[in-house]
Design a protein around this motif. Structure first.
Motif, mmCIF file in Angstrom:
data_model
loop_
_atom_site.group_PDB
_atom_site.id
_atom_site.type_symbol
_atom_site.label_atom_id
_atom_site.label_comp_id
_atom_site.label_asym_id
_atom_site.label_seq_id
_atom_site.Cartn_x
_atom_site.Cartn_y
_atom_site.Cartn_z
ATOM 1 N N SER A 27 -58.938 56.120 37.133
ATOM 2 C CA SER A 27 -60.003 56.783 36.371
ATOM 3 C C SER A 27 -59.884 58.301 36.458
ATOM 4 O O SER A 27 -60.131 59.014 35.482
ATOM 5 N N ARG A 69 -66.352 57.219 35.596
ATOM 6 C CA ARG A 69 -66.765 57.351 36.989
ATOM 7 C C ARG A 69 -65.586 57.119 37.906
ATOM 8 O O ARG A 69 -64.795 56.213 37.698
ATOM 9 N N THR A 120 -65.422 51.775 41.778
ATOM 10 C CA THR A 120 -66.444 52.264 40.870
ATOM 11 C C THR A 120 -66.266 51.802 39.435
ATOM 12 O O THR A 120 -67.234 51.664 38.711
ATOM 13 N N THR A 121 -65.027 51.576 39.007
ATOM 14 C CA THR A 121 -64.824 51.175 37.624
ATOM 15 C C THR A 121 -65.231 49.715 37.490
ATOM 16 O O THR A 121 -64.633 48.847 38.096
ATOM 17 N N ASP A 125 -58.536 51.974 30.738
ATOM 18 C CA ASP A 125 -58.740 52.025 32.187
ATOM 19 C C ASP A 125 -59.207 50.643 32.615
ATOM 20 O O ASP A 125 -59.922 49.970 31.887
HETATM 21 MG MG LIG Z 1 -61.532 53.440 38.310
#
Ligand SMILES: [Mg+2]
Ligand SMILES: Nc1nc2c(ncn2[C@@H]2O[C@H](COP(=O)(O)OP(=O)(O)O)[C@@H](O)[C@H]2O)c(=O)[nH]1
Ligand SMILES: [Zn+2]
Length: 343
Positions: A198, A211, A224-225, A241
């Motif tokens: 990310s 994020r 977080t992703t 992503d």
């Molecule tokens: Mg990520």
């Protein structure tokens, strides 16, 4: 379709090509709308049509081009040019498409302890299976202590697949990714959580859109992703992503493995016996290469392990196909009001 800059339509800016135009002729003749899946939710997807973004019901992968029915649901998925897949984490013997219609798959590992040739072999097999071009990207170059050695260890298993070293923090090496980021082309970022996927997308975007995991006290990235998402870069490329995967169970065939281990495959071809088991047969090129050190034992063992994994997968797929077939025959019998002859 509205025209954007330089004669590129809004749809072309999303990666639309003649392949999809041909595949959607019938649907468009019916006045149905077509768009590309940008985000996947449970039972729904966010679709970009070039003119608007809509959330519709249905199941499709990020990167898919889908046909929307008038009530706002996915009516059809256009044939894919490529798909990066894994064995479903549901426990069922099913393909889970992580990213569809991708030109290059960027396989990320970060410099330092994350460097893992064995894990890369697994990702390479999935990448070869996808139909997209694999590319290896080693991230966090700014933190690397032994960059040259790390690159060498990875190049040994990457064979002819390009390997690039980058830092999203300092920007070093990022220009080496330019060839994969031509306008209208799609790249997918894959790799364990915390490798910097990310952060790299944000850097290429020039904005903190996605994020990222801030460093925890233990120095590891946070998870977080949550969604797979497709974003367009200022230069005109599209990037997918993906959330980090704890483990990548293969959904692949023998051919993908042979491409990943082209060095082993060419040795196998040199064995005196076509059905050589590489155990006791005379004239075995594999054993000779292991003895001389030309082929590393760890790599050969990894090849055998992945070969067993794929054989197990093939057996599960066959068994499932038989069970599915039996179930559908039974259902057809019931519809005809006959007691089932099929157990
Ligand atoms: Mg990520
Ligand atoms: N030093 C350094 N840290 C980075 C770099 N890229 C990412 N990070 C850090 O690594 C952590 C995980 O990054 P993130 O992009 O969320 O990883 P993802 O899970 O692969 O998406 C974050 O704390 C980032 O700031 C880099 O090039 N250099
Ligand atoms: Zn042999």
């Amino acid at each position: 379709m509205c025209e954007a800059r330089g004669g590129v339509s809004a749809r072309e800016a999303l990666g639309w090509t003649t392949w999809f135009a041909e595949a959607s002729v019938e649907y468009e003749a019916q006045g149905l709308e077509v768009g590309r899946v940008a985000v996947q939710h449970r039972g729904a997807v966010d679709v970009l049509t070039g003119e608007r973004e809509v959330r519709v019901q249905g199941v499709a992968a990020v990167g898919d081009w889908v046909v929307l029915d008038p009530r706002g649901a996915v009516q059809a998925i256009l044939p894919r040019t490529s798909a990066f897949s894994r064995l479903s984490v549901s426990g069922r013997t099913e393909e889970q498409v992580v990213a569809a219609n991708v030109d290059s798959v960027l396989l990320l590992q970060s410099f330092g302890p994350d460097i893992n040739p064995r894990r890369l072999e697994r990702y390479l097999a999935a990448a070869w299976q996808s139909g997209a071009a694999p590319v290896v990207v080693l991230t966090k170059l700014d933190l690397a202590e032994t960059p040259a050695e790390d690159v060498e260890r990875i190049e040994e298993v990457a064979l002819d697949v390009p390997v690039h070293a980058v830092s999203a923090l300092s920007g070093e090496g990022l220009e080496s990714l330019d060839p994969y980021l031509a306008p209208g082309s799609t790249v997918a970022l894959l790799g364990s959580s915390g490798v910097g996927k990310s952060t790299l997308v944000n850097r290429l975007l020039g904005a903190d859109l996605l994020r990222t995991g801030s460093l925890r006290d233990d120095g590891k990235g946070r998870h977080t992703t949550v969604n797979r998402e497709l974003v367009s870069l200022p230069g005109g490329a599209l990037v997918i992503d993906t959330p980090g995967m704890r483990e990548l169970q293969l959904w692949a065939g023998e051919e993908a493995l042979e491409k990943t281990f082209a060095d082993v495959a060419s040795l196998v071809a040199e064995c005196a016996f076509a059905d050589c088991g590489h155990e006791t047969e005379p004239g075995c090129a594999v054993r000779a290469a292991l003895a001389s050190g030309e082929l590393a034992t760890a790599r050969y063992e990894s090849f055998r392990a992945l070969q067993r994994e794929l054989a197990g997968l093939a057996a599960r797929r066959d068994a499932k196909a038989v069970a599915d077939e039996r179930r559908s025959r039974r259902r057809a019998d019931r519809r005809r009001g006959r007691p089932s002859e099929h157990g």
